[in-house]
Design a protein around this motif. Structure first.
Motif, PDB file in Angstrom:
ATOM      1  N   THR A 139     -13.194  12.561 -18.386  1.00 17.19           N
ATOM      2  CA  THR A 139     -11.763  12.353 -18.167  1.00 17.19           C
ATOM      3  C   THR A 139     -11.135  11.561 -19.290  1.00 17.19           C
ATOM      4  OG1 THR A 139     -12.257  10.378 -16.865  1.00 17.19           O
ATOM      5  CG2 THR A 139     -12.027  12.444 -15.672  1.00 17.19           C
ATOM      6  N   GLY A 146      -6.904   7.758  -9.471  1.00 21.03           N
ATOM      7  CA  GLY A 146      -7.285   8.905  -8.656  1.00 21.03           C
ATOM      8  C   GLY A 146      -7.425  10.149  -9.499  1.00 21.03           C
ATOM      9  N   THR A 147      -6.367  10.926  -9.609  1.00 21.90           N
ATOM     10  CA  THR A 147      -6.465  12.211 -10.283  1.00 21.90           C
ATOM     11  C   THR A 147      -5.730  12.248 -11.616  1.00 21.90           C
ATOM     12  OG1 THR A 147      -4.534  13.003  -9.063  1.00 21.90           O
ATOM     13  CG2 THR A 147      -6.699  13.442  -8.109  1.00 21.90           C
ATOM     14  N   GLU A 148      -4.802  11.361 -11.854  1.00 19.00           N
ATOM     15  CA  GLU A 148      -4.054  11.402 -13.101  1.00 19.00           C
ATOM     16  C   GLU A 148      -4.881  10.830 -14.242  1.00 19.00           C
ATOM     17  OE1 GLU A 148      -1.673   7.161 -12.548  1.00 19.00           O
ATOM     18  OE2 GLU A 148      -0.579   9.051 -12.457  1.00 19.00           O
ATOM     19  N   PRO A 180      -4.198  17.165 -12.803  1.00 14.81           N
ATOM     20  CA  PRO A 180      -4.898  18.422 -12.507  1.00 14.81           C
ATOM     21  C   PRO A 180      -4.059  19.301 -11.582  1.00 14.81           C
ATOM     22  CG  PRO A 180      -5.772  16.685 -11.139  1.00 14.81           C
ATOM     23  CD  PRO A 180      -4.754  16.042 -12.041  1.00 14.81           C
ATOM     24  N   THR A 182      -4.579  21.378  -8.503  1.00 15.69           N
ATOM     25  CA  THR A 182      -5.519  21.641  -7.418  1.00 15.69           C
ATOM     26  C   THR A 182      -4.749  21.904  -6.133  1.00 15.69           C
ATOM     27  OG1 THR A 182      -5.707  19.271  -6.929  1.00 15.69           O
ATOM     28  CG2 THR A 182      -7.335  20.206  -8.437  1.00 15.69           C
ATOM     29  N   ARG A 188     -10.038  23.738  -8.245  1.00 19.33           N
ATOM     30  CA  ARG A 188      -9.195  23.371  -9.381  1.00 19.33           C
ATOM     31  C   ARG A 188      -8.747  24.614 -10.144  1.00 19.33           C
ATOM     32  NH1 ARG A 188      -9.386  18.392 -12.923  1.00 19.33           N
ATOM     33  NH2 ARG A 188      -8.592  19.004 -14.950  1.00 19.33           N
TER      34      ARG A 188
END
Length: 469
Positions: A139, A146-148, A180, A182, A188
């Motif tokens: 990443t 979290g996801t960012e 992402p 998703t 994804r």
């Protein structure tokens, strides 16, 4: 005797009258010490109104952006709209979206906003584990919640991949923000990235808005992805049911063009060598769309090939047998068809049509529709019959067969569509008339300009050109 004091009401000193007009404040005397004013405290109602106004503004913005996204009907327009809207929400100028479904079924694509193809190529040279949008195994080195994936200042980060630093310097960006793509139902789908020219990152409000928008966008993209896969599958099946290559027959050159609708249609063509150095040419269309129409098209084409081998010199008999088969096996379905028995050595064509548009003769001295008789489509009457027509082509002339989808896609009434087709055929440059493929392409792009030949129309399009030497 002093006057009595009026009573106080609700904590308001009624002895102080309300001024009838605003009086300018008296400036302090020179040398007098200034008295600091207490900071103004906004009323609770004002704070609440400002907060509600902000929420309404954010909801209005999201509503407008999601409506624009929902109106997109294809993957590429939706991805471009996602990039534009996201850039406005996070305050960036450039970005890219990488569509890489985790199931490996594709399609895979990368689109940029404010980035050329060369710029995207430079970004693709960054190792997968250090990509700024996190589609690789890692990443990146930025911070995330979290996801960012946030890189607020790439050049101030420790441990930044050297290739990433080199590409960032070349392209002129210093910060990035990625999310992402998703969904709850699907895995994804890819990732979307926005680039900042200088050190920057979205604030809390911007992150909240872009998170909501990207969540909606991912669901919309997942639906479009399924549509695109279904469309590609139907196109593949339709292409497999059509000739993989056209035969080579002395005295005639062949070329075909086929454009299928998004759900798959029943338009088809065929060319097969026959005894005595003859050639059978056919075009047709089955009513309906989708898998059932594609399957019916395959059965009809296979049956016509068998009848053409047995009695191809009589096109009326071929279509009569085909009509009887269709009526007995698929009574609820109709079809149009045109079969031509060609003798290249004599440049003679004998043809019969069932509810089909007449072929077009294209030459140096004439551009005209063949005079075929009016007849009903197959499966519409208890007994189909129509006379055959003979055409004698001159050396260098081309007979162009086509399906009605070519006319329907124009959106014009049939008389105007036929006129447009005739004009397109008459305007073929002299340099292209020796190549049937170039003739078919010219007619296709002239009758259907501005991408109408590849648009998501429900109508299939078939062109089959036969040029006689």
């Amino acid at each position: 005797m002093s006057a009595p004091h009026p009573p106080k009401v609700a904590g308001i000193d009624s002895t102080v009258p309300t001024p009838a007009h605003t009086v300018a404040p008296v400036p302090p005397a020179p040398g007098a010490p200034s008295v600091p004013k207490a900071p103004a405290v906004p009323a609770p109602g004002t704070v609440l109104q400002d907060r509600l106004a902000g929420w309404v503004s954010d909801l209005t913005t999201l509503h407008e952006l999601t409506e624009r996204l929902a109106r997109t009907g294809g993957l590429e327009p939706a991805l471009q709209e996602l990039l534009r809207a996201g850039a406005a929400l996070v305050g960036a100028r450039r970005g890219l979206v990488a569509l890489e479904p985790a199931d490996g079924l594709g399609p895979h694509t990368t689109l940029g906003l404010g980035l050329g193809r060369a710029d995207l190529g430079h970004l693709e040279t960054i190792p997968a584990c250090a990509l700024p949008y996190g589609t690789g195994t890692g990443t990146g080195t930025g911070t995330g919640t979290g996801t960012e994936i946030v890189h607020p200042d790439l050049f101030a980060e420790d441990g930044l991949d050297p290739r990433h630093r080199e590409v960032a310097a070349r392209l002129g960006y210093a910060a990035s923000y990625a999310l992402p793509l998703t969904t709850d139902a699907a895995a994804r789908l890819g990732a979307v990235l926005w680039l900042y020219d200088g050190p920057a990152e979205p604030n809390e409000r911007q992150r909240h808005l872009i998170g909501l928008y990207v969540r909606f966008a991912a669901e919309h993209l997942a639906r479009l992805l399924e549509v695109e896969r279904t469309r590609a599958c139907m196109a593949t099946i339709a292409e497999e049911l059509l000739p993989s290559r056209l035969p080579r027959v002395a005295g005639v050159q062949l070329a075909a063009r086929h454009r299928t609708g998004p759900r798959g249609g029943g338009d088809w063509y065929d060319a097969l060598p026959l005894p005595d150095a003859a050639l059978g040419l056919a075009v047709g269309s089955v009513t309906g769309s989708g898998p059932s129409a594609v399957a019916a098209m395959g059965r009809l084409r296979a049956s016509l090939r068998a009848y053409a081998v047995m009695e191809g010199e009589d096109p009326v008999a071929v279509l009569s047998d085909l009509e009887l088969l269709l009526r007995l096996t698929e009574p609820a379905r109709a079809a149009t068809a045109l079969f031509a028995y060609c003798e290249p050595a004599l440049r003679k064509v004998t043809l019969a049509g069932a509810g089909h548009s007449p072929p077009l003769l294209i030459g140096e001295r004439r551009t005209e529709f063949a005079e075929t008789s009016v007849s009903a489509p197959l499966g519409m009457l208890s007994c189909w019959e129509a006379p055959s027509v003979e055409i004698e082509a001159e050396a260098g002339e081309t007979v162009l067969f086509y399906t009605d989808g070519l006319l329907h896609r124009t959106g014009d009434p049939m008389d105007r569509a036929f006129a447009r087709l005739h004009t397109a055929a008459a305007s073929i440059p002299r340099a292209l008339r020796h190549d049937p493929g170039a003739i078919a392409d010219h007619v296709l792009h002239t009758v259907l300009p501005d991408g109408l030949d590849s648009a998501g129309s429900e109508e299939d399009v078939v062109l089959l050109a036969a040029r006689f030497d």
